[in-house]
Design a protein around this motif. Sequence first.
Motif, PDB file in Angstrom:
ATOM      1  N   GLN A  13     -17.175  -3.830  10.065  1.00  0.00           N
ATOM      2  CA  GLN A  13     -16.539  -3.328  11.270  1.00  0.00           C
ATOM      3  C   GLN A  13     -15.267  -4.108  11.556  1.00  0.00           C
ATOM      4  O   GLN A  13     -15.233  -5.330  11.496  1.00  0.00           O
ATOM      5  CB  GLN A  13     -17.496  -3.431  12.448  1.00  0.00           C
ATOM      6  N   SER A  43     -22.690   9.534  19.496  1.00  0.00           N
ATOM      7  CA  SER A  43     -22.826   8.113  19.177  1.00  0.00           C
ATOM      8  C   SER A  43     -24.034   7.796  18.314  1.00  0.00           C
ATOM      9  O   SER A  43     -24.141   6.676  17.810  1.00  0.00           O
ATOM     10  CB  SER A  43     -22.901   7.282  20.467  1.00  0.00           C
ATOM     11  N   THR A 265     -21.683   4.816  15.066  1.00  0.00           N
ATOM     12  CA  THR A 265     -22.792   4.034  14.495  1.00  0.00           C
ATOM     13  C   THR A 265     -23.219   4.573  13.134  1.00  0.00           C
ATOM     14  O   THR A 265     -24.292   4.251  12.642  1.00  0.00           O
ATOM     15  CB  THR A 265     -24.012   4.031  15.439  1.00  0.00           C
ATOM     16  N   ALA A 268     -24.379   2.101  10.511  1.00  0.00           N
ATOM     17  CA  ALA A 268     -25.543   1.242  10.774  1.00  0.00           C
ATOM     18  C   ALA A 268     -26.530   1.357   9.610  1.00  0.00           C
ATOM     19  O   ALA A 268     -26.775   2.449   9.087  1.00  0.00           O
ATOM     20  CB  ALA A 268     -26.209   1.667  12.073  1.00  0.00           C
ATOM     21  N   GLU A 273     -30.519  -1.225  13.953  1.00  0.00           N
ATOM     22  CA  GLU A 273     -29.142  -1.706  14.100  1.00  0.00           C
ATOM     23  C   GLU A 273     -28.329  -0.758  14.960  1.00  0.00           C
ATOM     24  O   GLU A 273     -27.522  -1.175  15.801  1.00  0.00           O
ATOM     25  CB  GLU A 273     -28.483  -1.860  12.728  1.00  0.00           C
ATOM     26  N   ARG A 274     -28.543   0.546  14.784  1.00  0.00           N
ATOM     27  CA  ARG A 274     -27.837   1.539  15.602  1.00  0.00           C
ATOM     28  C   ARG A 274     -28.174   1.338  17.081  1.00  0.00           C
ATOM     29  O   ARG A 274     -27.280   1.307  17.935  1.00  0.00           O
ATOM     30  CB  ARG A 274     -28.221   2.942  15.149  1.00  0.00           C
ATOM     31  N   ASP A 277     -26.496  -1.681  18.660  1.00  0.00           N
ATOM     32  CA  ASP A 277     -25.099  -1.436  19.028  1.00  0.00           C
ATOM     33  C   ASP A 277     -25.010  -0.628  20.322  1.00  0.00           C
ATOM     34  O   ASP A 277     -24.158  -0.892  21.183  1.00  0.00           O
ATOM     35  CB  ASP A 277     -24.383  -0.691  17.905  1.00  0.00           C
TER      36      ASP A 277
END
Length: 313
Positions: A13, A43, A265, A268, A273-274, A277
């Motif tokens: 990122q 998202s 995301t 991810a 992990e998604r 975030d």
Amino acid sequence: MRLIILPAPSRRQAGPPSRTRRLVAVADPEPVGEVKIGLSTASVYPENTAAAFEIAGRLGYDGVEVMVWTDPVSQDVETLRRLSEEHEVPVLAVHAPCLLVTQRVWSTDPWRKLVTARAAAERLGADTVVVHPPFRWQRAYAKGFVEGIARLGAEGDVRFAVENMYPWRYRDREMQAYAPGWDVTEEDYPHLTLDVSHAATARIDALALAERMGGRLTHVHIGDGSGSGKDEHLVPGRGAQPCAGVLSRLAATGYRGHVIAEINTRRATSAREREADLAETLAFTRLHLARPALTSPREERRREERSREEPSR
């Protein structure tokens, strides 16, 4: 006081490193008043619209903005209504199908798309339809767009909030892809959406753009960007935009629209992990909306720049 435990951001990122990412202790902020913080269903991609409702409810978002695109669920008002009721997650806004990949969603007629979006918003209890300026090749649509948006907004209680875009770039070339233009402050739209990631792609300061929007600013997409040619939609705080300053100024000026988390995301490595975030984005937004700016916009920028330069502790 509560602990928010988050993973370090992916090295893929873009943007400057944060002071800390793995463990964050945050005092519970004061309530943000009438401002609702929503999650854009975009998202959670590549997860689907239905998953977005479930995730928004579990993480504590105040609602969702439905991005109408190729996912059939996003186009089906009755299914969306049932998802909203099942997860107790209100629909705050509907994002009309304005993307290249949605040219045939809800008709090929762009005005019919907007009328359908308004009907969906009314059925779902949303007060805002987000719309992009036309592409330049949509000549007839672009010619009457400013007046048409004002007319649609005057016909009911749903706001049509036109979103700032950006020039398209390839290497050292720049193309104006939108008409009348990507900078929505130059036209007489009654309501505007500020997208912070789009401001980064346009290489302009989102706080300055918010100031130019003034009282017409009625909807916000919070995200971040590094200023590259890509529309990055980073987690706020991981790019170069003054995200904290924008949110603080909203609180200081009595903003009463919605703030929608619109981040990318798709890279991810896991659902966990998604969601981390998305949780971080919600915590960041709540924290800074609860801290009204008490200084000038210039001081807000300087304070944010200093915080980025401080070493990790």
